[in-house]
Motif scaffolding. Sequence first.
Motif, PDB file in Angstrom:
ATOM      1  N   UNK A 114      37.799 -38.512  17.125  1.00  0.00           N
ATOM      2  CA  UNK A 114      38.887 -37.057  16.712  1.00  0.00           C
ATOM      3  C   UNK A 114      40.252 -37.715  16.018  1.00  0.00           C
ATOM      4  N   UNK A 115      40.667 -38.920  16.498  1.00  0.00           N
ATOM      5  CA  UNK A 115      41.864 -39.433  15.929  1.00  0.00           C
ATOM      6  C   UNK A 115      41.541 -40.066  14.357  1.00  0.00           C
ATOM      7  N   UNK A 116      40.207 -40.644  14.297  1.00  0.00           N
ATOM      8  CA  UNK A 116      39.914 -40.780  13.036  1.00  0.00           C
ATOM      9  C   UNK A 116      39.814 -39.733  12.131  1.00  0.00           C
ATOM     10  N   UNK A 117      39.217 -38.664  12.500  1.00  0.00           N
ATOM     11  CA  UNK A 117      39.173 -37.423  11.522  1.00  0.00           C
ATOM     12  C   UNK A 117      40.368 -36.964  11.324  1.00  0.00           C
ATOM     13  N   UNK A 118      41.539 -36.875  12.366  1.00  0.00           N
ATOM     14  CA  UNK A 118      42.841 -36.411  12.038  1.00  0.00           C
ATOM     15  C   UNK A 118      43.319 -37.255  11.144  1.00  0.00           C
ATOM     16  N   UNK A 119      43.358 -38.484  10.953  1.00  0.00           N
ATOM     17  CA  UNK A 119      44.167 -39.430   9.965  1.00  0.00           C
ATOM     18  C   UNK A 119      43.214 -39.146   8.678  1.00  0.00           C
ATOM     19  N   UNK A 120      42.047 -38.841   8.490  1.00  0.00           N
ATOM     20  CA  UNK A 120      41.292 -38.382   7.228  1.00  0.00           C
ATOM     21  C   UNK A 120      41.650 -37.263   6.590  1.00  0.00           C
ATOM     22  N   UNK A 121      42.060 -36.431   7.617  1.00  0.00           N
ATOM     23  CA  UNK A 121      42.043 -34.831   7.100  1.00  0.00           C
ATOM     24  C   UNK A 121      43.728 -34.703   7.069  1.00  0.00           C
ATOM     25  N   UNK A 122      44.575 -35.635   7.388  1.00  0.00           N
ATOM     26  CA  UNK A 122      46.174 -35.620   7.484  1.00  0.00           C
ATOM     27  C   UNK A 122      46.582 -34.468   8.333  1.00  0.00           C
ATOM     28  N   UNK A 123      45.892 -34.709   9.654  1.00  0.00           N
ATOM     29  CA  UNK A 123      46.399 -33.716  10.504  1.00  0.00           C
ATOM     30  C   UNK A 123      47.189 -34.372  11.763  1.00  0.00           C
ATOM     31  N   UNK A 124      47.958 -33.627  12.590  1.00  0.00           N
ATOM     32  CA  UNK A 124      48.617 -34.688  13.594  1.00  0.00           C
ATOM     33  C   UNK A 124      47.670 -35.032  14.609  1.00  0.00           C
ATOM     34  N   UNK A 125      47.778 -36.289  15.159  1.00  0.00           N
ATOM     35  CA  UNK A 125      46.783 -37.161  16.000  1.00  0.00           C
ATOM     36  C   UNK A 125      46.718 -36.300  17.452  1.00  0.00           C
ATOM     37  N   UNK A 126      45.596 -36.370  18.005  1.00  0.00           N
ATOM     38  CA  UNK A 126      45.468 -35.742  19.417  1.00  0.00           C
ATOM     39  C   UNK A 126      45.958 -36.656  20.396  1.00  0.00           C
ATOM     40  N   UNK A 127      46.435 -36.135  21.490  1.00  0.00           N
ATOM     41  CA  UNK A 127      47.062 -37.001  22.565  1.00  0.00           C
ATOM     42  C   UNK A 127      46.212 -37.558  23.527  1.00  0.00           C
ATOM     43  N   UNK A 128      45.541 -36.761  24.475  1.00  0.00           N
ATOM     44  CA  UNK A 128      44.522 -37.373  25.457  1.00  0.00           C
ATOM     45  C   UNK A 128      43.298 -37.556  25.178  1.00  0.00           C
ATOM     46  N   UNK A 129      42.445 -38.237  25.694  1.00  0.00           N
ATOM     47  CA  UNK A 129      41.089 -38.110  25.628  1.00  0.00           C
ATOM     48  C   UNK A 129      40.629 -36.866  26.401  1.00  0.00           C
TER      49      UNK A 129
END
Length: 162
Positions: free
Chosen positions: A103-118
């Motif tokens: 989910x963090x990799x997708x957030x980085x690629x889509x230029x969104x804020x990173x999710x916090x907790x697993x």
Amino acid sequence: MNMFRPGMRAYMLPLVSGMTLTLSAFLPWVIVGGVRITGFPDVPAIWVAGLGLLASVLAALSMITRRNSRHPLLVVGLVALGIMILSWRIMPRSAGQRALTVSQAFAIVQDRPLGGAPPETSAGSGIYLGMAAAALISGFGLTIVVRRAAQPYAVTSVDDDV
């Protein structure tokens, strides 16, 4: 049939438990955020399925040949139980961390804020069913050890002069 004689009917327990252990590899092992993930094709599930098949074959051969195979069943059951316990302790946490990483990799690629907790993870029914089946196989194999220890050993004579 000859294989269902009174002395060999007890081998139905490891036969059915081995089949159940094999089946448990294809059931959900981890539940990540409501998504069920089966054990197969992960390596521990392949081992568990193979050990379940081996236990079933050993039990069937014991019933057919009327030979004792409790020692190999004990080893197979203990190895399967060890794999299942380690999977129960390790797999839910690692699956949650893997989901967070994706989910963090997708957030980085889509230029969104990173999710916090697993996401919330738990062990699935396949792990619990596999542990129960492996414990039954191990318990059946342990009966050979208990029976041997229960027999009294009498020393007739000891020759200390040799």
